[in-house]
Enzyme design. Sequence first.
Site: not given
Length: 704
Positions: A106, A199
């Site tokens: 990720q 994010y």
Amino acid sequence: MSKSPTFQHLTAPGRIGPMELRNRIVLPAMDMNVSEHGEIEQTEIDHYVARAAGGAGLIITGACAIAFPVGAASLKEPGLSDDKYIPGMKALADAVHAAGSKLCIQSTHHGKVARVDTANDRPLIAPSIPDYTYDMSAMADCTREELGRMAAATGGKQGEYHEMTLEDIDWLVETWAEAADRIARAGADAIEIHVAHGYILGVFLNQRDNLRTDEYGGSLENRARLAVRVISAVRERVGDRLAVIVRVAGEEFGQEGGLTLAESTQAAALFEKAGADAIHVTGWGRNPFANFTDGPLPNKVGAYVDAAAEVKKHVSIPVIAVGRMLPEVAEEAIAGGRIDFAAMGRQLLADPELPNKITEGRADQVRPCINCYLCVNENFFDDTPFCAVNPALGNETVLPLLPTRTRKHVVVVGAGPGGLETARVLTERGHRVTVLDKSDRIGGTMWFSTLTTPDNERLLVWLREEVERLGIDVRLKTEATVETVRALAPDHVVVATGAVRPKPDFPGGDLPIVQTGDTLRALMLGSAEKGDAGLVLRTLGKLGKLSGVTKSPEAVRQVTKKFLPMGKDVVVIGGSLVGLELAEFLAHRDRNVTLLHESQALGLPLAMPRRWTAVKDSKEHGVAIHRNVTVERITESSVEWREGETLHTAPADMVVYADGTTAAAPLADALRAAGVSVDVVGDAGEVGYIHGAIHSAWGVAATL
């Protein structure tokens, strides 16, 4: 024992882009916070290999920072910004492949939540300067130690923001592509591009955080432009060397202007066109101190299945759903064509062997996650997660359990979680175990806790079925004394009799309207003695016992929603774990509940996200909460307390005293005095609730 269900769709092979997977089970990103200076260490490899060996088709690492240490949330997360990080990734990829699974890394830049940037006086990049602040009132229910540990993650500093320029955007796109190339060269199978959870790509996507007026703001297509550029650049750089998975919130919760499902479906179609091989649908509670249990770690089972199913209607690539995806929920959703893969995070922390067990027809042996949030709680402190029900999490080297060299007969006193786990582990290792309990059922205090916390019932059922599977000798309605224990001629005794819950010592504490956790449990089990409660409550207990109602926690939960023969006014004294959850339980059943707590922070020792939600839910259900109080006295119809210099009174038909829980093991003391070898586990030794019971049980049973 019930026949184990089958999961033919969940365990069927699947494909994501160039990647073939042995089943549809995915371990989603769960940050372990054990890397050193951005490099993956053996502890992290052991963690992922345990889940790969357990049968998961795809292993996705925790968040890895594309520009490490810039944009990182922790110095303990893996980095992707330099070739020096490739050997660690390669070691992980090789180990996961050897265990039969595929590896996905990720990738992210944490943007405005990059704690490392704040700690190092770097501005936090954002699409635009935030024009809002979060409601931080939940901090009232944190201890000074917790507040200090959270502040330490940012060096005690407040972040400053930098609105990204076009040059910054170009840098981000190129940096992401370079990170993807390193992932491919390390031999991984896939990259996950994180476009959610606050994010950087996720905040560009929603219109609450993205207030830009250039080509990266305004319309959904513009707000998705940065993510689309990143996906396209990654696809161009890695070609078919990696599958490209994009993680997006199906919906954002808790603040107007958050991403909507209609927008996320439109964005998913754009991501597919840009080169995504799969869409991983999550959710995000925008204020972690108020909405964390809405997302990213929801308390609702199958929380994002509907959102994922809607996304699937708009794309032709596979869709992964996360959010308490229990096997039966995942099987139904895949069989119905609503999703293609199921990501199981906390469940695979609790039992890495879940995929193997359901494939082999042993679903009833899967150790359940009890949704306690203790694992994720540690991420707020930049620390390594642990699991209430799986002591091996973060220390996989303790498995497999070593068989005993000398078989012993061990008597375990107490059939609560500590006693049953002790008996289970001892039996697995080869000992002969006899369990004694004076109650008419297993579970101890945990049985009672299932009324207010239904997820605990999953663990209760699992322990009961494990006891049956292993053929452990459990003797209920059996009082344990020095004489009765010695008559069994044990080689060793483990005392797991739980904590002591005395009545309060202030005036009126001995009145009939006052109940403790122990007397309430006796009522619900139908074993209350005369004087423990009023006639009506004793009658309920007896009738429930005779009818079988009180044998089922779910039956009790449902019946008490319609019929609860106690007065309307209830005062709960003590707002720790038990008191807070009991107050909410009674308020939900239309009682007027007053909660009195002697200090400031409620809900200790609940994990913070669960605690914050419990306090919020209690308030929404009408619980009148009073902190920093001193109880003066209880009368036959009221409770009096003092807040500062002011005296207050609340009517009370029942008073529940939920304070004063203490560890005590008088039987252990008596047995030792009689020369018997004894250990103490669970709350009898130290009050630690389910987590303490399970871990202390392992501490004894794994080494005896």
